[in-house]
Enzyme design. Structure first.
Site, mmCIF file in Angstrom:
data_model
loop_
_atom_site.group_PDB
_atom_site.id
_atom_site.type_symbol
_atom_site.label_atom_id
_atom_site.label_comp_id
_atom_site.label_asym_id
_atom_site.label_seq_id
_atom_site.Cartn_x
_atom_site.Cartn_y
_atom_site.Cartn_z
ATOM 1 N N TYR A 117 -14.403 16.560 -17.117
ATOM 2 C CA TYR A 117 -14.876 15.180 -17.120
ATOM 3 C C TYR A 117 -16.046 15.031 -16.126
ATOM 4 O O TYR A 117 -16.006 15.600 -15.031
ATOM 5 C CB TYR A 117 -13.702 14.272 -16.726
ATOM 6 N N LYS B 250 -6.936 5.972 -20.353
ATOM 7 C CA LYS B 250 -7.097 6.441 -21.724
ATOM 8 C C LYS B 250 -5.813 6.176 -22.521
ATOM 9 O O LYS B 250 -5.449 5.036 -22.677
ATOM 10 C CB LYS B 250 -7.523 7.915 -21.695
ATOM 11 N N ASP C 230 -5.728 18.658 -15.880
ATOM 12 C CA ASP C 230 -6.042 17.295 -16.314
ATOM 13 C C ASP C 230 -5.613 17.213 -17.782
ATOM 14 O O ASP C 230 -6.209 17.850 -18.657
ATOM 15 C CB ASP C 230 -7.540 17.018 -16.154
ATOM 16 N N ARG D 273 0.843 -1.203 0.000
ATOM 17 C CA ARG D 273 0.000 0.000 0.000
ATOM 18 C C ARG D 273 0.878 1.253 0.000
ATOM 19 O O ARG D 273 0.474 2.312 -0.464
ATOM 20 C CB ARG D 273 -0.972 -0.003 1.185
HETATM 21 C C1 LIG Z 1 -11.797 9.176 -18.015
HETATM 22 C C2 LIG Z 1 -11.371 10.495 -17.523
HETATM 23 C C3 LIG Z 1 -11.217 10.739 -16.147
HETATM 24 C C4 LIG Z 1 -11.531 9.693 -15.096
HETATM 25 O O1 LIG Z 1 -10.658 8.625 -15.158
HETATM 26 P P1 LIG Z 1 -11.004 7.106 -14.694
HETATM 27 O O2 LIG Z 1 -9.758 6.401 -15.020
HETATM 28 O O3 LIG Z 1 -12.196 6.680 -15.483
HETATM 29 O O4 LIG Z 1 -11.310 7.162 -13.246
HETATM 30 C C5 LIG Z 1 -10.764 11.987 -15.764
HETATM 31 N N1 LIG Z 1 -10.506 12.963 -16.656
HETATM 32 C C6 LIG Z 1 -10.660 12.761 -17.980
HETATM 33 C C7 LIG Z 1 -10.374 13.878 -18.916
HETATM 34 C C8 LIG Z 1 -11.107 11.540 -18.453
HETATM 35 O O5 LIG Z 1 -11.271 11.361 -19.764
#
Ligand SMILES: *Cc1c(COP(=O)(O)O)cnc(C)c1O
Length: 427
Positions: free
Chosen positions: A121, A229, A204, A68
């Site tokens: 998001y 992604k 982000d 962890r």
């Molecule tokens: C998918 C996504 C998230 C969230 O990510 P997860 O891996 O699904 O928790 C956050 N920001 C963006 C821009 C995303 O496309």
């Protein structure tokens, strides 16, 4: 030899020594919960660092204690992830949302103000709007096309400027690819910073990173990814990451230890495997997307197309920002069909090679309907204000043969009968 290798050259080996694992060229999966100490003294020394009970000595690193806190797969992955963004340190999580929520919890306290761009998001929007206020955090959103100058005035007029703790943006904005000026946001954060209270700037970077946009080079303190992604890239793992300076990421990792949302060894191993092909995948995806965008551009059934690669000088500021901060137009395309939901659904239902699914950045191409899917949680009027209309479709372009993708899109567009689908509702 002193040559500084590029990240793509280091992705197969950085941070790992085969002699640690019987000469295995690949880092094995360290599927273990705990680690054996050489001696009680060593265990004590490791815990002193883990609990910040004393300063690390010159060159002393936190030893392996318990998965962890740390694990070889996680640490090697984090070292590699730093390379593209030029970050000092990274923290990897079991989802993008856990990276985002842990970061926001670490750097925000009751009474603080968070300024964030819209749209973000959907999960982020929900967390910011529904969860943070329960902890006494004030949240203020701004639409992606707002200028830094307008924001400065708005903040000053709100009387909350001295409580500003963080600016959080997503650029290009999902799904319409609106560009937010990173350098202007950085200056805004500096403007409201005080010696005892620095305003952090978090980005982000899921949409264009880690290859095509490096927010830290434009003043960001924290770069966040949904590694689900492009980084994962095969639609087979959920993960997330936060990158930044040693000091900031040390704080994030400490909270991660207690929330217990770090990525496990298997997730970390999958991501290391993915990172080896990140550049070739992303290059092919962007190349395909440019061909697809050229095909869609000017198609009679399409009203508007949103793709940074189609921006020209006539688009003014959006073009300037794109040229300054992004190295590629990426592989995300949104377009609005003439008509509304019925036309968009008819198009989506007709696709064959391109799959009808949310998510993005993977090897296979995906299509979805933001108004009723990824952005369904946003009220109708706000959706309209940010360009999420009923006819809007979002594409994530994969690594398939571009002409096959175009053929699929072409036949699906052909099947759309503008106006007719609505008539069917009113016989
Ligand atoms: C998918 C996504 C998230 C969230 O990510 P997860 O891996 O699904 O928790 C956050 N920001 C963006 C821009 C995303 O496309």
């Amino acid at each position: 030899m002193d040559r500084k290798y590029r990240p793509e050259s280091l992705m197969m080996s950085h941070g790992y020594k085969p002699k640690w694992s019987e000469g295995a060229i690949k880092c094995p999966i360290f599927q273990t919960s705990t680690f054996v100490f050489e001696s009680a003294e060593e265990g004590k020394a490791f815990f002193e660092l883990a609990y910040d009970l004393r300063e690390a000595e010159q060159g002393e690193k936190l030893g392996l204690i318990y998965s962890r806190l740390n694990n070889p797969d996680l640490e090697i992955l984090e070292n590699r992830l730093c390379l593209w963004d030029g970050a000092e340190e990274a923290a990897v999580f079991e989802s993008g949302m856990s990276a985002i929520s842990t970061t926001l919890f670490e750097f925000l306290a009751p009474g603080d103000v968070l300024l964030y761009s819209s749209p973000v998001y959907g999960g982020t929007e929900h967390f910011i709007h529904e969860v943070l206020p329960k902890f006494g955090i004030k949240v203020m959103l701004f639409e992606a096309h707002t200028t830094a100058e307008e924001l400065k005035e708005k903040l000053e007029a709100s009387g909350l400027a001295d409580r500003l703790a963080m600016i959080y943006v997503e650029t290009p904005a999902n799904p319409t690819n609106t560009m937010i000026d990173l350098q202007a946001m950085h200056r805004l954060a500096e403007h409201f910073s005080r010696p005892q209270r620095r305003v952090l700037f978090a980005v982000d970077n899921t949409y264009l990173g880690p290859l095509w946009q490096h927010p830290m080079a434009h003043g960001a303190d924290l770069v966040i990814y949904s590694a689900t992604k492009y980084i994962g890239g095969h639609s087979d793992v959920i993960a997330g990451a936060v990158l930044g300076s040693h000091d900031l990421i040390h704080r994030v990792k400490t909270l991660r230890t207690f929330l217990g949302n770090m990525a496990g060894p298997w997730t970390a191993w999958l991501l290391m495997r993915s990172l080896e092909t990140l550049k070739v995948r992303m290059q092919q995806q962007a190349e395909n997307a440019q061909q697809v965008a050229r095909f869609l551009h000017g198609h009679p059934k399409i009203k508007t197309i949103y793709y940074p690669g189609l921006l020209t000088e006539a688009d003014g500021e959006q073009y300037t920002i794109f040229k300054r901060q992004s190295r590629s137009p990426g592989a995300m395309i949104a377009f609005e069909l003439h008509g509304g939901e019925a036309e968009a659904f008819s198009f989506l239902n007709q696709l064959g090679l391109i799959k009808l699914a949310v998510s993005l950045g993977s090897t296979e191409s995906l299509a979805q309907h933001p108004a009723t899917m990824t952005h369904a949680g946003i009220p109708r009027e706000q959706q309209e204000a940010i360009g999420i209309t009923e006819g809007l479709v979002r594409l994530s372009i994969g690594v398939e043969y571009a002409q096959d993708l175009i053929a699929d899109l072409e036949q699906a567009l052909e099947a759309v009968q503008v106006g007719q689908a609505q008539d069917a509702d009113f016989p």
